[in-house]
Design an enzyme around this catalytic site. Structure first.
Site, PDB file in Angstrom:
ATOM      1  N   THR A 127      28.814   0.039  14.724  1.00  0.00           N
ATOM      2  CA  THR A 127      28.487  -0.215  16.140  1.00  0.00           C
ATOM      3  C   THR A 127      27.341  -1.216  16.193  1.00  0.00           C
ATOM      4  OG1 THR A 127      26.874   1.554  16.140  1.00  0.00           O
ATOM      5  CG2 THR A 127      29.091   2.132  16.835  1.00  0.00           C
ATOM      6  N   GLU A 166      33.846   3.726  18.574  1.00  0.00           N
ATOM      7  CA  GLU A 166      34.253   5.061  18.122  1.00  0.00           C
ATOM      8  C   GLU A 166      35.644   5.454  18.629  1.00  0.00           C
ATOM      9  OE1 GLU A 166      31.467   4.037  19.371  1.00  0.00           O
ATOM     10  OE2 GLU A 166      29.714   5.110  18.638  1.00  0.00           O
ATOM     11  N   TRP A 192      19.285   9.931  40.333  1.00  0.00           N
ATOM     12  CA  TRP A 192      19.818   8.838  39.508  1.00  0.00           C
ATOM     13  C   TRP A 192      20.210   7.633  40.352  1.00  0.00           C
ATOM     14  CZ3 TRP A 192      18.724   9.724  34.737  1.00  0.00           C
ATOM     15  CH2 TRP A 192      18.795  11.012  34.199  1.00  0.00           C
ATOM     16  N   LYS A 205      16.008   6.691  36.733  1.00  0.00           N
ATOM     17  CA  LYS A 205      15.673   7.974  37.334  1.00  0.00           C
ATOM     18  C   LYS A 205      14.506   7.790  38.290  1.00  0.00           C
ATOM     19  CE  LYS A 205      15.784  12.741  36.191  1.00  0.00           C
ATOM     20  NZ  LYS A 205      15.612  13.804  35.244  1.00  0.00           N
TER      21      LYS A 205
HETATM   22  P1  AMP Z   1      30.996  -0.989  21.720  1.00  0.00           P
HETATM   23  O1  AMP Z   1      31.057   0.166  20.804  1.00  0.00           O
HETATM   24  O2  AMP Z   1      30.072  -2.069  21.261  1.00  0.00           O
HETATM   25  O3  AMP Z   1      32.345  -1.503  22.035  1.00  0.00           O
HETATM   26  O4  AMP Z   1      30.364  -0.487  23.090  1.00  0.00           O
HETATM   27  C1  AMP Z   1      30.906   0.595  23.789  1.00  0.00           C
HETATM   28  C2  AMP Z   1      30.188   0.801  25.076  1.00  0.00           C
HETATM   29  O5  AMP Z   1      30.432  -0.290  25.969  1.00  0.00           O
HETATM   30  C3  AMP Z   1      30.666   2.012  25.847  1.00  0.00           C
HETATM   31  O6  AMP Z   1      30.075   3.190  25.375  1.00  0.00           O
HETATM   32  C4  AMP Z   1      30.255   1.671  27.265  1.00  0.00           C
HETATM   33  O7  AMP Z   1      28.888   1.948  27.477  1.00  0.00           O
HETATM   34  C5  AMP Z   1      30.439   0.168  27.310  1.00  0.00           C
HETATM   35  N1  AMP Z   1      31.723  -0.182  27.940  1.00  0.00           N
HETATM   36  C6  AMP Z   1      32.891  -0.452  27.341  1.00  0.00           C
HETATM   37  N2  AMP Z   1      33.836  -0.777  28.239  1.00  0.00           N
HETATM   38  C7  AMP Z   1      33.259  -0.706  29.451  1.00  0.00           C
HETATM   39  C8  AMP Z   1      33.704  -0.928  30.786  1.00  0.00           C
HETATM   40  N3  AMP Z   1      34.947  -1.313  31.077  1.00  0.00           N
HETATM   41  N4  AMP Z   1      32.825  -0.730  31.783  1.00  0.00           N
HETATM   42  C9  AMP Z   1      31.554  -0.352  31.521  1.00  0.00           C
HETATM   43  N5  AMP Z   1      31.073  -0.148  30.287  1.00  0.00           N
HETATM   44  C10 AMP Z   1      31.903  -0.314  29.260  1.00  0.00           C
END
Ligand code: AMP
Length: 538
Positions: free
Chosen positions: A181, A326, A439, A434
């Site tokens: 990640t 993940e 929120w 917050k």
């Molecule tokens: P990554 O593992 O780098 O792909 O990041 C994943 C994170 O990106 C998720 O846990 C979300 O917080 C954010 N994310 C992915 N898709 C979206 C979406 N369509 N809208 C808002 N946040 C998203």
């Protein structure tokens, strides 16, 4: 029923047998190259053979540092189909993180694009597990490098056999790939994908109510092949015989628009910043985008204004999806139900701006303050997911116990669910603001700001506040033609009718650029630090 194993060898051999004439279009530093799947399959066999000759054994990790191109696609199949594990390394991570993950994954061999060699030369002394470096280049000669021992990709392929038989001793639960990640705090965490997970996830990409990827498509993954396997598109496209267009290194919105036009791309995928850039380009110059049946967008919230601009101004359907490293990543997609298509235009865009409903095979629960939340579009809670392509742990990492509990992945994303089961990502748990115990969703304010015609990008973050603990501040980048011509007051006038008074940002700060993560998302941690020092000075 039979228990035939779901392994990736069946994906590449299917392309080889049934789609031998179909093409992969690859843009590299020397131009556009075209290969049939037959050629790709032969080259993949040769690469798998070369890896075996270099001593790669079942379960060994092989890293790639590469853009989206045909050689990377070959590695996508050659590595897992020889029983090894494809570790795609995010080239935009910091040098320390790159060295950390190569060491942590214990990569034995690295395949590196010639232009990315300096990234590895800088940390070579820390790479004690790496036994060989293979350089991917169009040039006949190897570039000057201090890496050793070093091999030329094409020379290795020439010396290997195109008849090489892929490994037969693969269990569907064996590891096939891994990706770390892009950590916003601490070290990156590794996620291991199994053959079975990749096969089932690819199948899900083909479902009609998901991305409906098929043989008839011409798919261009813009999302990097070093970020969650380019959302699994290269795997699924090869399996289905979809024409693949790989946009290569250092592309610009102009290059993307030209590729869509010249290759008649039907479906493309990337994060919102890519599409904001493309929109800008389409406003400057006209291109024929009529082949596009969908833009798949995820990784960060797609602003409603942007979705509207693509669909209404440019007649390009938009597919908003949600997932994470993940989750392989496809988990949720905003495909409207038949009766939702009949709602008013505004209601439809509101739905498309949500992330959508869970794809088949997955299960979710949303845990709020008092247990599972009501499906009323209001109550917020953390999203937990489980299913056959959801990771069950981090690779050798003690953070595992925080995120993976009782058979569920706790995503760290705060969501609401409406009566139809449509999820809306409200924020990351750590990005929610917050204020006075209540929120505020930074994402909601950002989306409204980005729907304003003069605004190019907007990010909202929390700043500490004596009385309210935290208050929102908006950072706004104006479109070039409006720079210096828009006031804060004008933006407040636009925001005010759309939010409760206490949700309005305490300040709006104009910036030239919003800092981004290695995968193009707003880097809120840096932004918060920058704002702290800005607010102290002013
Ligand atoms: P990554 O593992 O780098 O792909 O990041 C994943 C994170 O990106 C998720 O846990 C979300 O917080 C954010 N994310 C992915 N898709 C979206 C979406 N369509 N809208 C808002 N946040 C998203």
């Amino acid at each position: 029923m039979m228990q035939t194993p779901l392994t990736m060898t069946q994906m590449i051999t299917r392309a080889e047998k049934y789609f031998a004439k179909k093409h992969v279009v690859s843009r590299t530093s020397s131009g556009i190259h075209r290969f049939t799947y037959k050629e790709i399959a032969k080259r993949t066999r040769r690469l798998a053979h070369s890896l075996e000759k270099l001593g790669i054994k079942k379960g060994d990790r092989v890293g790639t540092l590469a853009w989206n191109h045909h050689r990377h696609l070959e590695a996508y199949f050659a590595i897992p189909c020889s029983g090894a594990v494809l570790h795609t390394i995010n080239i935009r991570l910091s040098p320390q993180h790159i060295a950390f993950i190569i060491h942590h994954a214990e990569d034995q061999v690295l395949l590196i694009d010639a232009d990315l060699i300096p990234l590895i030369e800088n940390c070579q002394s820390q790479l004690s597990t790496v036994k060989a470096y293979i350089i991917m280049t169009d040039d006949d000669k190897l570039p000057e490098t201090s890496l050793t021992p070093v091999y030329h990709y094409e020379r290795l392929l020439e010396e290997a056999s195109e008849e090489y038989e892929f490994c037969e001793d693969i269990d569907e639960n064996d590891p096939a790939g891994m990706c770390y990640t892009s950590a916003t705090t601490g070290n990156p965490k590794g996620v291991v994908y199994s053959h079975r997970g990749i096969v089932l996830h690819s199948m899900a990409l083909g479902l009609a109510d998901s991305t409906a990827l098929s043989e008839k498509d011409i798919a261009m993954p813009v999302v990097p092949m070093f970020h969650v396997n380019a959302w699994g598109l290269p795997f699924a496209a090869t399996w289905f015989g979809t024409t693949l267009v790989l946009p290569g290194p250092y592309f610009t919105p102009k290059i993307l628009a030209q590729l869509i036009e010249s290759e008649r791309v039907t479906v493309t995928a990337g994060v919102p910043t890519i599409w904001l850039g493309l929109l800008k380009e389409l406003e400057k110059k006209s291109y024929n985008m009529s082949s596009l049946r969908g833009i798949l967008c995820g990784g960060a919230a797609a602003p409603k204004g942007m979705i509207k601009a693509f669909e209404k101004k440019h007649n390009i359907p938009f597919m908003h999806a949600y997932g994470m490293t993940e989750t392989s990543p496809l988990a949720v997609i905003s495909t409207l139900k038949s009766y939702q298509e009949e709602q008013s235009e505004e209601e439809r865009f509101d739905l498309k701006a949500k992330q959508g409903i869970l794809v088949p095979c997955l299960e979710m629960k949303v845990i709020g303050k008092n247990g599972e939340v009501q499906w009323n579009g209001i109550e917020m809670g953390e999203l937990a997911i489980r299913g056959p392509w959801i990771a069950s742990e981090y690779f050798k990492d003690e953070c595992t116990n925080k995120a993976f509990r009782d058979g569920w992945l706790y995503t760290g994303d705060v969501v609401t669910v409406d009566e139809e089961g449509f999820l809306k990502i409200v924020d990351r748990t750590k990005d929610l603001i917050k204020s006075g115990g209540e929120w505020i969703s930074s994402v909601d304010i950002e989306n409204v700001l980005m729907a304003y015609e003069t605004v190019f990008e907007a990010a909202v973050v929390a700043v500490p506040h004596e009385k309210w603990q935290e208050r929102p501040v908006a950072c706004v980048v104006l479109k070039d033609e409006f720079k210096g011509k828009v006031t804060k007051e004008e933006l407040y006038e636009f925001l005010s009718p759309q939010f409760a008074k206490w949700w309005l940002p305490d300040d709006i700060i104009f910036m030239d650029e919003i800092p981004k993560t290695s995968v193009g998302k707003f880097l809120k941690r840096t932004l918060r630090d920058e704002l702290q020092s800005y607010l102290q000075k002013n």
